[in-house]
Enzyme design. Structure first.
Site, PDB file in Angstrom:
ATOM      1  N   CYS A  15     -22.581  -9.912   2.743  1.00  0.00           N
ATOM      2  CA  CYS A  15     -24.000  -9.810   3.017  1.00  0.00           C
ATOM      3  C   CYS A  15     -24.157  -9.034   4.314  1.00  0.00           C
ATOM      4  CB  CYS A  15     -24.586 -11.211   3.187  1.00  0.00           C
ATOM      5  SG  CYS A  15     -26.278 -11.192   3.735  1.00  0.00           S
ATOM      6  N   THR A  45       0.838  -1.203   0.000  1.00  0.00           N
ATOM      7  CA  THR A  45       0.000   0.000   0.000  1.00  0.00           C
ATOM      8  C   THR A  45       0.872   1.252   0.000  1.00  0.00           C
ATOM      9  OG1 THR A  45      -1.741  -1.177   1.185  1.00  0.00           O
ATOM     10  CG2 THR A  45      -1.798   1.228   1.309  1.00  0.00           C
ATOM     11  N   SER A  50       5.161  -6.426  -2.432  1.00  0.00           N
ATOM     12  CA  SER A  50       4.863  -6.548  -1.007  1.00  0.00           C
ATOM     13  C   SER A  50       5.393  -7.871  -0.469  1.00  0.00           C
ATOM     14  CB  SER A  50       3.343  -6.470  -0.804  1.00  0.00           C
ATOM     15  OG  SER A  50       3.015  -6.776   0.536  1.00  0.00           O
ATOM     16  N   THR A  66      13.934   5.277   9.854  1.00  0.00           N
ATOM     17  CA  THR A  66      14.970   4.282  10.144  1.00  0.00           C
ATOM     18  C   THR A  66      14.551   2.932   9.569  1.00  0.00           C
ATOM     19  OG1 THR A  66      15.566   5.483  12.132  1.00  0.00           O
ATOM     20  CG2 THR A  66      16.287   3.180  12.013  1.00  0.00           C
ATOM     21  N   GLN A  73       0.694  -8.800  -6.552  1.00  0.00           N
ATOM     22  CA  GLN A  73       0.270 -10.198  -6.690  1.00  0.00           C
ATOM     23  C   GLN A  73       1.139 -10.980  -7.669  1.00  0.00           C
ATOM     24  OE1 GLN A  73      -1.700 -11.927  -4.894  1.00  0.00           O
ATOM     25  NE2 GLN A  73      -2.801 -10.343  -3.784  1.00  0.00           N
TER      26      GLN A  73
HETATM   27  N1  PLP Z   1      -2.072  -4.406  -4.265  1.00  0.00           N
HETATM   28  C1  PLP Z   1      -2.593  -5.618  -4.460  1.00  0.00           C
HETATM   29  C2  PLP Z   1      -2.915  -6.072  -5.850  1.00  0.00           C
HETATM   30  C3  PLP Z   1      -2.845  -6.456  -3.377  1.00  0.00           C
HETATM   31  O1  PLP Z   1      -3.387  -7.665  -3.582  1.00  0.00           O
HETATM   32  C4  PLP Z   1      -2.514  -6.011  -2.081  1.00  0.00           C
HETATM   33  C5  PLP Z   1      -2.790  -6.887  -0.934  1.00  0.00           C
HETATM   34  O2  PLP Z   1      -3.461  -6.652  -0.035  1.00  0.00           O
HETATM   35  C6  PLP Z   1      -1.967  -4.723  -1.928  1.00  0.00           C
HETATM   36  C7  PLP Z   1      -1.758  -3.953  -3.047  1.00  0.00           C
HETATM   37  C8  PLP Z   1      -1.613  -4.179  -0.586  1.00  0.00           C
HETATM   38  O3  PLP Z   1      -0.414  -4.724  -0.107  1.00  0.00           O
HETATM   39  P1  PLP Z   1      -0.092  -4.616   1.462  1.00  0.00           P
HETATM   40  O4  PLP Z   1      -1.018  -5.538   2.169  1.00  0.00           O
HETATM   41  O5  PLP Z   1       1.355  -5.029   1.569  1.00  0.00           O
HETATM   42  O6  PLP Z   1      -0.276  -3.188   1.838  1.00  0.00           O
END
Ligand code: PLP
Length: 407
Positions: free
Chosen positions: A324, A72, A198, A236, A178
């Site tokens: 839901c 993210t 990630s 850091t 991914q």
């Molecule tokens: N982008 C994609 C396509 C993801 O599947 C994810 C997973 O949650 C993320 C970004 C976010 O990564 P992170 O959980 O390391 O912030």
């Protein structure tokens, strides 16, 4: 009961080899890499090795790798860091099926006066590149399109997209969270300018990521602070996690072949058997151009969440594309963008495998799934309506709630 973990697009197991590599950096090797003394300096050398390992995974130069706290952050930094560098340009292009870590940055920018183009996808989850070509203008600061969709596994032609962007002089970022570790990617052969990855999707722990920034790409730091990461990301360094990400990069490189042969074969067998054994089952997304570990299946006329609950009772972990809440239902934004009918989108389940899965895992799912679906359908008024030849109830096209696919 044994846990059968088929939710690797949400997160992966941290490889024991990775944990082992990290441990000394929680105890003896606790120095700060920025210190003048050699006790800290030795840590800097280990960070440099991890940077080389991550760079090697994607065919980058180590100086092009910036460590971040997660995918993210990498996405936020790529987008905001580019926009800070082009303050006069107020247009960004993304895609409608992006992860919220890009999609919601788009919404954030829109609320602050940016024009954000969200490109649509077809029924298989593919982009129309002519629409992309038409959308890029002189005022476009950045194009950001994911490499692989987290829900369906559908792959985007990011090298081709990057080439289109380069021709127009527009920077291109890809959220490859991914894809990295599952399919080979090589920045020496690709014109991608920025790429996010990630750790926890590739057998490193949660809370570590990296951003690739091609040499010469304009970038202003998103996290403003000290001189760390060559002035591109203050803070850091999270040394144990950086070491873990480096070791994980080696680990997934060593298992890439297995991911694309044995794991893919397991996924294919699971998918084929479920399609054969359960009527009214569909695959969501382009089956020929997908991650090797992912299948997103729709079991028509029932709720994905009920399926997950019964799978959970069998120790099977998967994800669903619908939620839901108080009687209103809304399938995932990805399936909606693909135009998957509501009768199918509500009953979607994502299975995502890893090298830790076995034949026995898949055998078990193949065995328990048909009675689970039958049991839920026996209780479903929508299934009964369908069997009686009645049109689907309007309840199936209910209100607006967030979906629950994680990762
Ligand atoms: N982008 C994609 C396509 C993801 O599947 C994810 C997973 O949650 C993320 C970004 C976010 O990564 P992170 O959980 O390391 O912030």
């Amino acid at each position: 009961m044994k846990t059968i973990y088929l939710d690797n697009n949400a997160t992966t197991r941290t490889a024991p080899e990775v944990v082992e590599a990290m441990l000394p950096f929680f105890s003896d090797l606790y120095g700060n890499a920025s210190s003048m003394h050699s006790f800290g300096g030795q840590v800097g050398k280990h960070i440099a090795t991890a940077r080389e390992q991550v760079a090697a995974l994607i065919g980058a130069h180590p100086s092009e790798i910036v460590f971040t706290s997660c995918g993210t952050e990498s996405n936020n930094a790529a987008i905001m860091g580019t926009l800070y560098s082009y303050p006069e340009k107020k247009h960004v292009i993304i895609c409608r099926v992006e992860h919220p870590a890009v999609l919601n940055v788009g919404h954030h920018l829109q609320a602050r006066g940016y024009r954000v183009t969200e490109l649509g996808v077809d029924g298989s989850g593919n982009l129309n590149l002519d629409e992309l070509r038409a959308a890029i203008g002189d005022e476009t600061a950045l194009v950001s399109i994911m490499t692989a969709n987290n829900e369906t596994g559908v792959l985007f032609p990011v090298d081709e997209i990057a080439a289109i962007c380069r021709e127009r002089g527009t920077p291109f970022h890809t959220d490859a969270v991914q894809a990295i570790g599952k399919i080979p990617m090589d920045m020496r052969k690709s014109p991608i300018d920025l790429l996010s990855l990630s750790g926890h999707k590739l057998h490193a722990p949660k809370g570590i990521g990296a951003l690739y920034i091609r040499k010469g790409t304009k970038f202003s730091p998103f996290l403003i602070g000290g001189h760390q990461e060559a002035g591109r990301r203050g803070g850091t360094e999270n040394v144990p996690y950086i070491i873990g990400l480096g070791r994980a990069a080696e680990f997934v490189t060593a298992h890439m072949e297995e991911e694309n042969t044995r794991v893919k074969a397991l996924r294919d067998r699971l998918e084929k058997e479920l399609l054969q054994r359960i009527p009214n089952t569909l695959v969501n997304g382009n089956r020929d151009c997908r991650l090797p570990n992912t299948t997103n299946l729709s079991f028509e006329y029932i709720e994905g969440e009920s399926i997950l609950m019964l799978l959970n009772e069998e120790g099977i972990c998967a994800s669903s594309g619908s939620a839901c809440t108080s009687g209103s239902l809304q399938p995932s934004h990805v399936l909606r963008a693909m135009g998957v009918p509501f009768t199918a989108a509500h009953g979607s389940v994502r299975f995502s495998l890893s090298i830790y899965n076995t034949d026995e895992d898949v055998d078990h799912v193949i065995e328990v799934m048909p009675p689970i679906i039958e049991r839920i359908r026996d209780m479903s008024p929508f299934w009964k309506d369908y069997q009686a030849g009645k049109p689907p109830s309007s309840f199936l096209t209910g209100g607006d709630v967030e979906h629950h696919v994680h990762g």
